[in-house]
Design a protein around this motif. Structure first.
Motif, PDB file in Angstrom:
ATOM      1  N   GLU A 159      -9.132   6.102  -3.713  1.00 35.72           N
ATOM      2  CA  GLU A 159      -9.276   7.596  -3.118  1.00 35.72           C
ATOM      3  C   GLU A 159      -9.992   7.786  -1.792  1.00 35.72           C
ATOM      4  OE1 GLU A 159     -11.119  10.038  -5.951  1.00 35.72           O
ATOM      5  OE2 GLU A 159      -9.518   9.569  -7.625  1.00 35.72           O
ATOM      6  N   GLY A 160      -9.499   8.473  -0.907  1.00 36.20           N
ATOM      7  CA  GLY A 160      -9.893   8.756   0.626  1.00 36.20           C
ATOM      8  C   GLY A 160      -8.754   8.546   1.558  1.00 36.20           C
ATOM      9  N   ASP A 161      -9.176   8.058   2.535  1.00 34.38           N
ATOM     10  CA  ASP A 161      -8.078   8.084   3.744  1.00 34.38           C
ATOM     11  C   ASP A 161      -7.804   6.545   3.944  1.00 34.38           C
ATOM     12  OD1 ASP A 161     -10.201   6.652   5.322  1.00 34.38           O
ATOM     13  OD2 ASP A 161     -10.550   8.579   6.580  1.00 34.38           O
ATOM     14  N   PHE A 162      -6.761   6.320   4.794  1.00 33.65           N
ATOM     15  CA  PHE A 162      -6.103   4.888   5.008  1.00 33.65           C
ATOM     16  C   PHE A 162      -7.400   3.935   5.104  1.00 33.65           C
ATOM     17  CE2 PHE A 162      -3.810   1.692   7.221  1.00 33.65           C
ATOM     18  CZ  PHE A 162      -2.925   1.248   5.980  1.00 33.65           C
ATOM     19  N   ASP A 163      -8.127   4.433   6.237  1.00 30.35           N
ATOM     20  CA  ASP A 163      -9.310   3.537   6.361  1.00 30.35           C
ATOM     21  C   ASP A 163     -10.269   3.084   5.231  1.00 30.35           C
ATOM     22  OD1 ASP A 163      -8.733   3.459   9.150  1.00 30.35           O
ATOM     23  OD2 ASP A 163      -9.856   5.065   9.638  1.00 30.35           O
ATOM     24  N   ASP A 164     -10.446   3.893   4.403  1.00 30.15           N
ATOM     25  CA  ASP A 164     -11.256   3.750   3.049  1.00 30.15           C
ATOM     26  C   ASP A 164     -10.329   2.781   2.258  1.00 30.15           C
ATOM     27  OD1 ASP A 164     -13.248   5.672   3.441  1.00 30.15           O
ATOM     28  OD2 ASP A 164     -11.925   7.272   2.739  1.00 30.15           O
ATOM     29  N   CYS A 165      -8.816   2.889   2.453  1.00 29.70           N
ATOM     30  CA  CYS A 165      -8.238   1.771   1.531  1.00 29.70           C
ATOM     31  C   CYS A 165      -8.214   0.398   2.263  1.00 29.70           C
ATOM     32  CB  CYS A 165      -6.885   2.300   1.635  1.00 29.70           C
ATOM     33  SG  CYS A 165      -5.549   1.194   0.831  1.00 29.70           S
ATOM     34  N   ILE A 176       0.791  -1.211   0.007  1.00 33.33           N
ATOM     35  CA  ILE A 176      -0.018   0.163  -0.051  1.00 33.33           C
ATOM     36  C   ILE A 176       0.898   1.191  -0.076  1.00 33.33           C
ATOM     37  CG2 ILE A 176      -1.705   1.329   1.301  1.00 33.33           C
ATOM     38  CD1 ILE A 176      -2.684  -1.226   2.417  1.00 33.33           C
ATOM     39  N   GLU A 177       0.355   2.100  -0.882  1.00 34.96           N
ATOM     40  CA  GLU A 177       1.516   3.402  -0.994  1.00 34.96           C
ATOM     41  C   GLU A 177       0.588   4.473  -1.349  1.00 34.96           C
ATOM     42  OE1 GLU A 177       5.382   4.686  -3.551  1.00 34.96           O
ATOM     43  OE2 GLU A 177       4.068   3.130  -4.339  1.00 34.96           O
ATOM     44  N   LYS A 178       0.911   5.562  -0.406  1.00 35.80           N
ATOM     45  CA  LYS A 178       0.053   6.907  -0.853  1.00 35.80           C
ATOM     46  C   LYS A 178       0.799   7.460  -2.144  1.00 35.80           C
ATOM     47  CE  LYS A 178      -1.204   9.668   2.711  1.00 35.80           C
ATOM     48  NZ  LYS A 178      -1.221  10.666   3.512  1.00 35.80           N
ATOM     49  N   VAL A 179       0.075   7.792  -3.203  1.00 37.90           N
ATOM     50  CA  VAL A 179       0.727   8.141  -4.292  1.00 37.90           C
ATOM     51  C   VAL A 179       0.149   9.753  -4.677  1.00 37.90           C
ATOM     52  CG1 VAL A 179       0.788   6.323  -5.617  1.00 37.90           C
ATOM     53  CG2 VAL A 179      -1.534   7.230  -5.750  1.00 37.90           C
ATOM     54  N   LYS A 180      -0.945  10.314  -3.857  1.00 41.86           N
ATOM     55  CA  LYS A 180      -1.338  11.657  -4.203  1.00 41.86           C
ATOM     56  C   LYS A 180      -2.012  11.905  -2.784  1.00 41.86           C
ATOM     57  CE  LYS A 180      -5.025  13.275  -6.175  1.00 41.86           C
ATOM     58  NZ  LYS A 180      -6.159  13.380  -7.041  1.00 41.86           N
ATOM     59  N   TRP A 181      -1.482  13.282  -2.342  1.00 44.31           N
ATOM     60  CA  TRP A 181      -1.804  14.086  -1.221  1.00 44.31           C
ATOM     61  C   TRP A 181      -2.872  15.099  -1.565  1.00 44.31           C
ATOM     62  CZ3 TRP A 181       2.679  12.080  -1.804  1.00 44.31           C
ATOM     63  CH2 TRP A 181       3.092  10.940  -1.021  1.00 44.31           C
ATOM     64  N   ASP A 182      -4.037  15.401  -1.133  1.00 49.13           N
ATOM     65  CA  ASP A 182      -5.049  16.259  -1.474  1.00 49.13           C
ATOM     66  C   ASP A 182      -5.745  16.730  -0.146  1.00 49.13           C
ATOM     67  OD1 ASP A 182      -6.840  18.083  -2.369  1.00 49.13           O
ATOM     68  OD2 ASP A 182      -6.357  17.473  -4.570  1.00 49.13           O
ATOM     69  N   LYS A 183      -5.513  17.631   0.469  1.00 51.29           N
ATOM     70  CA  LYS A 183      -6.276  17.864   1.811  1.00 51.29           C
ATOM     71  C   LYS A 183      -7.684  18.530   1.333  1.00 51.29           C
ATOM     72  CE  LYS A 183      -5.028  22.626   2.478  1.00 51.29           C
ATOM     73  NZ  LYS A 183      -4.406  23.818   3.379  1.00 51.29           N
ATOM     74  N   ASN A 184      -8.129  18.779   0.084  1.00 53.59           N
ATOM     75  CA  ASN A 184      -9.310  19.197  -0.314  1.00 53.59           C
ATOM     76  C   ASN A 184     -10.302  17.950  -0.699  1.00 53.59           C
ATOM     77  OD1 ASN A 184      -9.018  21.897   0.629  1.00 53.59           O
ATOM     78  ND2 ASN A 184      -8.107  22.288  -1.396  1.00 53.59           N
TER      79      ASN A 184
END
Length: 65
Positions: free
Chosen positions: A29-35, A2-10
């Protein structure tokens, strides 16, 4: 993996989940819990092997059973 590939606070983050056997890849898309919820819903297998988390898509985990 699992890797975060894009950060977007909005709009939320984008995560990439890759099967550690065949390399199949999914973007969530979403937070880690969504993943994690996506992995559970799609029946991916997540285990810890020698201290590292490994992830298997449904096709690969069925081959190992």
């Amino acid at each position: 993996m699992i890797e975060k590939v894009k950060w977007d606070k909005n709009w939320g983050d984008t995560w990439e989940v890759t099967c550690d056997d065949c390399g199949e890849c999914e973007e969530i898309e979403g937070d880690f819990d969504d993943c994690i919820n996506f992995l559970k819903e799609k029946k991916w297998r997540t285990t810890k092997d020698d201290g590292d988390w490994v992830h298997y898509c449904p096709d690969c985990q069925n081959k190992k059973e």
